[in-house]
Design a protein around this motif. Structure first.
Motif, PDB file in Angstrom:
ATOM      1  N   GLU A 198      31.976 -38.554  16.650  1.00  0.00           N
ATOM      2  CA  GLU A 198      32.614 -38.167  17.910  1.00  0.00           C
ATOM      3  C   GLU A 198      33.580 -39.245  18.382  1.00  0.00           C
ATOM      4  O   GLU A 198      34.661 -38.943  18.907  1.00  0.00           O
ATOM      5  N   LYS A 199      33.216 -40.504  18.183  1.00  0.00           N
ATOM      6  CA  LYS A 199      34.112 -41.594  18.565  1.00  0.00           C
ATOM      7  C   LYS A 199      35.395 -41.546  17.734  1.00  0.00           C
ATOM      8  O   LYS A 199      36.504 -41.711  18.265  1.00  0.00           O
ATOM      9  N   ALA A 200      35.242 -41.315  16.418  1.00  0.00           N
ATOM     10  CA  ALA A 200      36.414 -41.221  15.548  1.00  0.00           C
ATOM     11  C   ALA A 200      37.304 -40.058  15.943  1.00  0.00           C
ATOM     12  O   ALA A 200      38.536 -40.175  15.981  1.00  0.00           O
ATOM     13  N   ARG A 201      36.678 -38.919  16.254  1.00  0.00           N
ATOM     14  CA  ARG A 201      37.458 -37.748  16.687  1.00  0.00           C
ATOM     15  C   ARG A 201      38.251 -38.056  17.946  1.00  0.00           C
ATOM     16  O   ARG A 201      39.440 -37.733  18.049  1.00  0.00           O
ATOM     17  N   ASN A 202      37.604 -38.667  18.926  1.00  0.00           N
ATOM     18  CA  ASN A 202      38.276 -38.971  20.190  1.00  0.00           C
ATOM     19  C   ASN A 202      39.402 -39.974  20.005  1.00  0.00           C
ATOM     20  O   ASN A 202      40.465 -39.855  20.634  1.00  0.00           O
ATOM     21  N   LEU A 203      39.179 -40.969  19.149  1.00  0.00           N
ATOM     22  CA  LEU A 203      40.237 -41.951  18.888  1.00  0.00           C
ATOM     23  C   LEU A 203      41.446 -41.274  18.255  1.00  0.00           C
ATOM     24  O   LEU A 203      42.595 -41.543  18.625  1.00  0.00           O
ATOM     25  N   LEU A 204      41.188 -40.383  17.299  1.00  0.00           N
ATOM     26  CA  LEU A 204      42.284 -39.685  16.631  1.00  0.00           C
ATOM     27  C   LEU A 204      43.012 -38.762  17.600  1.00  0.00           C
ATOM     28  O   LEU A 204      44.243 -38.716  17.623  1.00  0.00           O
ATOM     29  N   ALA A 205      42.235 -38.021  18.411  1.00  0.00           N
ATOM     30  CA  ALA A 205      42.850 -37.072  19.349  1.00  0.00           C
ATOM     31  C   ALA A 205      43.704 -37.775  20.385  1.00  0.00           C
ATOM     32  O   ALA A 205      44.696 -37.218  20.871  1.00  0.00           O
ATOM     33  N   ASN A 206      43.336 -38.999  20.742  1.00  0.00           N
ATOM     34  CA  ASN A 206      44.084 -39.735  21.760  1.00  0.00           C
ATOM     35  C   ASN A 206      45.172 -40.627  21.167  1.00  0.00           C
ATOM     36  O   ASN A 206      45.942 -41.236  21.920  1.00  0.00           O
ATOM     37  N   ALA A 207      45.207 -40.738  19.846  1.00  0.00           N
ATOM     38  CA  ALA A 207      46.263 -41.524  19.204  1.00  0.00           C
ATOM     39  C   ALA A 207      47.594 -40.786  19.331  1.00  0.00           C
ATOM     40  O   ALA A 207      47.650 -39.554  19.299  1.00  0.00           O
ATOM     41  N   LYS A 208      48.643 -41.526  19.480  1.00  0.00           N
ATOM     42  CA  LYS A 208      49.971 -40.917  19.598  1.00  0.00           C
ATOM     43  C   LYS A 208      50.553 -40.723  18.199  1.00  0.00           C
ATOM     44  O   LYS A 208      51.361 -41.506  17.716  1.00  0.00           O
ATOM     45  N   LEU A 209      50.098 -39.637  17.560  1.00  0.00           N
ATOM     46  CA  LEU A 209      50.531 -39.341  16.194  1.00  0.00           C
ATOM     47  C   LEU A 209      51.824 -38.531  16.204  1.00  0.00           C
ATOM     48  O   LEU A 209      52.121 -37.799  17.145  1.00  0.00           O
ATOM     49  N   LYS A 210      52.578 -38.680  15.134  1.00  0.00           N
ATOM     50  CA  LYS A 210      53.705 -37.789  14.886  1.00  0.00           C
ATOM     51  C   LYS A 210      53.775 -37.503  13.405  1.00  0.00           C
ATOM     52  O   LYS A 210      53.237 -38.252  12.581  1.00  0.00           O
ATOM     53  N   LEU A 211      54.398 -36.400  13.072  1.00  0.00           N
ATOM     54  CA  LEU A 211      54.506 -35.959  11.691  1.00  0.00           C
ATOM     55  C   LEU A 211      55.970 -36.002  11.279  1.00  0.00           C
ATOM     56  O   LEU A 211      56.834 -35.467  11.981  1.00  0.00           O
ATOM     57  N   ILE A 212      56.245 -36.652  10.151  1.00  0.00           N
ATOM     58  CA  ILE A 212      57.607 -36.755   9.638  1.00  0.00           C
ATOM     59  C   ILE A 212      57.755 -35.806   8.453  1.00  0.00           C
ATOM     60  O   ILE A 212      56.958 -35.829   7.515  1.00  0.00           O
ATOM     61  N   CYS A 213      58.777 -34.962   8.498  1.00  0.00           N
ATOM     62  CA  CYS A 213      59.044 -34.010   7.425  1.00  0.00           C
ATOM     63  C   CYS A 213      60.375 -34.371   6.772  1.00  0.00           C
ATOM     64  O   CYS A 213      61.414 -34.430   7.432  1.00  0.00           O
ATOM     65  N   GLU A 214      60.335 -34.640   5.451  1.00  0.00           N
ATOM     66  CA  GLU A 214      61.532 -35.057   4.718  1.00  0.00           C
ATOM     67  C   GLU A 214      61.695 -34.216   3.462  1.00  0.00           C
ATOM     68  O   GLU A 214      60.713 -33.897   2.774  1.00  0.00           O
TER      69      GLU A 214
END
Length: 600
Positions: free
Chosen positions: A383-399
């Motif tokens: 659950e801690k890992a899930r919350n950290l990932l959900a709150n991380a400012k991720l972006k996806l790069i498509c090339e």
């Protein structure tokens, strides 16, 4: 009051009434299954009643096109579930599914729908349908509860609706991503309609009020009562103690056995009776352990009696500290008030004509099963890992990468995930067999997740964690902002679904409002699935395409504009031209000339 034999289907609740067309809808939910969302458009946009048959991808594609920017789902940013299978059409849900955070740090937990239906060519106010639910947008089969209200907006604002209107207007401000301008306009329009609507109440009830928890610091509390009963799948000692202070007598509490087992002995003295559902299986929020009709408790209901009156509160709020005391969660409750002589009371609720037949009295076990500390530690780490990932400012790069597209995850902040033996990711448009290890995301903030075809590119990415202890797993889907989406992505999805001449013809007839899905199964219309079938035979005999085009030209010319858009989309791609039969092109040119003449 509440009868378990009176059942309703989710799809039926969102289907337009006879004579009406769907116009706008906004939904809020804690958890969401993309496959469930994908199953709803044909009922909303095409006004189809629920069916046991599989959803036609042609109809699904068209219904998604029609909904487009007119249907928005606000979901807790960590609440999107991993679908059981892949579907290329999931990519078209990106803009519809909007991740959202509760303003006060808890979970975004309201379950509500606001739908707007209109009658074509009739100058009357729209029909507004409000659904207040205890269930999420998933395939969960738990016992839930829902309230459906309908009404038409008037000229004056209705004071009781103000909390709902303010809540709806606030949704774009608590999204974790920028909300499109068109969706903000949609929200404002629906919120205004909502505040002016006079509701038709269920039989016997005379008043309605709405309570929003977690948006402001003002807490909710039920009106003081002489007697109260509670139905809540999740409970805490503190919340039950607080609720017992709001009434002279706490008559009964209905909850899940695993929750009741954790309640302190002194808390059990607060209520006269304690019940569970008379079922062997109780499920977690959204899970489906086995295939039964209805499994587990998920409804949230508070029934309060005072004098001649009964107050019924229902919606999303559990009897927990997070929901009722700390008010960290975002919740919605509706309050209905009626005379007990007309709507019943607690005895009615718990009696033979209510939920009594599905209840079993709870007895606290002499000994509780020992807590598995290792398993609890593993679940806590997941659950801690899930919350950290959900709150991380991720972006996806498509090339671009040759004839495919390379997708890479980038974390703009450190992602310190520990205690995991596995961490992988994959777009939900493809099979999980193509999942890629993404531990590099925790080391360097960058991880590639593979090469994919144009139609498979999406920002809806599934993640799976596997704990070092016990090898337990947890999955989550995030709607991640994506840079570099192929301009022809939607065209590629469109082409893939239509596939061949048969698919093209079905889609054209659907646009014209005449495709029912039956005649194509008679056999003989098309010889193969590669676009080389005997189209002329169907064109001249079984399929009255000329008549339908002519009817649309004289009665509904806008339908021909949709046909034109489809033909142009396919004809500008060399690989797609074979899908459009030459006979149709020759016929279509006649209608194009006629349309140009009509516009002069």
């Amino acid at each position: 009051m509440l009868n378990p034999d009176a059942r309703s289907l989710y799809t039926g609740a969102v289907t337009p009434p006879p004579g009406y067309l769907f116009d706008q809808a906004v939904a809020t939910t804690y958890s969401l299954d993309p496959a469930t969302v994908l199953s709803l458009p044909t009922h909303i946009a095409l006004a189809e009643r629920p069916s046991s048959s599989a959803i036609d991808p042609i109809k699904l594609l068209e219904s998604l096109r029609r909904l487009s920017g007119r249907f928005s789902v606000y979901v807790d940013h960590a609440g999107i579930k991993t679908p059981s299978g892949s579907n290329v059409l999931f990519g078209l849900l990106e803009s519809m599914v909007i991740p959202t955070k509760a303003p006060r740090g808890g979970v975004f937990h309201p379950k509500m729908w606001v739908l707007r239906f209109v009658q074509p060519e009739i100058d009357e106010p729209p029909l507004i349908r409000l659904l207040i639910l205890s269930r999420n947008i998933t395939y969960d089969r738990s016992w839930d509860i829902s309230l459906q209200l309908e009404g038409r907006p008037g000229r004056r604002y209705v004071a009781a609706n103000r909390p709902l209107g303010e809540f709806l207007s606030s949704l774009p401000t608590i999204s974790t991503q920028p909300v499109e301008k068109e969706r903000k306009i949609q929200i404002d329009r629906l919120a205004d309609d909502l505040r002016k609507t006079v509701w038709e109440l269920p039989e016997g009830f005379e008043k309605v009020a709405f309570h929003i928890i977690g948006n402001k610091r003002k807490a909710w509390s039920p009106s003081w009562s002489r007697r109260m009963a509670i139905i809540s799948p999740f409970i805490t000692d503190e919340a039950l103690s607080w609720l017992s202070d709001q009434t002279e007598e706490l008559v009964a509490v209905v909850s899940r056995p695993d929750e009741l087992n954790q309640i302190r002995t002194e808390t059990l003295q607060l209520a006269d009776k304690w019940f569970t559902l008379d079922e062997a299986a109780e499920t977690e929020d959204g899970e489906e352990p086995d295939k039964q009709d209805t499994v587990g408790l998920h409804a949230k209901v508070y029934v309060a009696e005072k004098g001649w009156w009964t107050r019924l509160y229902l919606g999303s709020a559990n009897a927990t500290s997070a929901a009722l005391l700390q008010c960290n969660n975002s919740e919605v409750l509706v309050e209905l008030v009626g005379r007990t002589s007309r709507v019943g009371g607690i005895e009615t609720l718990l009696g033979e004509n209510g939920i009594g037949p599905i209840l079993a009295e709870y007895t606290q076990p002499d000994e509780l099963a020992p807590v598995d500390d290792e398993e609890a530690s593993a679940r806590k780490a997941l659950e801690k890992a899930r919350n950290l990932l959900a709150n991380a400012k991720l972006k996806l790069i498509c090339e671009a990468d040759g004839d495919a597209w390379r997708l890479s995850l980038v974390s703009t902040e450190p992602l310190s995930i520990s205690g995991m033996s596995g961490f992988k990711a994959w777009p939900i448009t493809v099979s999980e067999d193509r999942a890629t290890d993404v531990f590099d995301l925790t080391r360097s903030g960058f991880a590639e997740i593979g090469r994919y075809a144009t139609e498979s590119v999406t920002g809806l990415v599934a993640f799976e964690f596997v704990s070092e202890i016990r090898k337990l797993s947890l999955r989550i889907v995030l709607n991640i902002p994506i840079e570099g989406v192929p301009e022809n992505r939607d065209d590629a999805i469109f082409k893939l679904v239509l596939n061949n001449r048969e698919g093209f013809l079905r889609y054209i007839l659907l646009l014209l409002g005449e495709y029912t899905g039956g005649f194509l199964n008679k056999g003989g219309l098309f010889n193969t699935g590669n676009g080389s079938g005997s189209w002329t035979e169907g064109f001249t005999n079984e399929v009255p395409i000329l008549e339908e085009l002519a009817r649309a030209f004289s009665r509904s010319p806008d339908k021909l504009k949709d046909v034109k858009a489809v033909v142009n989309r396919l004809m500008r791609d060399e690989d797609s031209k074979s899908i459009v039969p030459k006979e149709f092109i020759a016929l279509w040119k006649v209608f194009e000339i006629a349309m140009e003449e009509a516009d002069k």
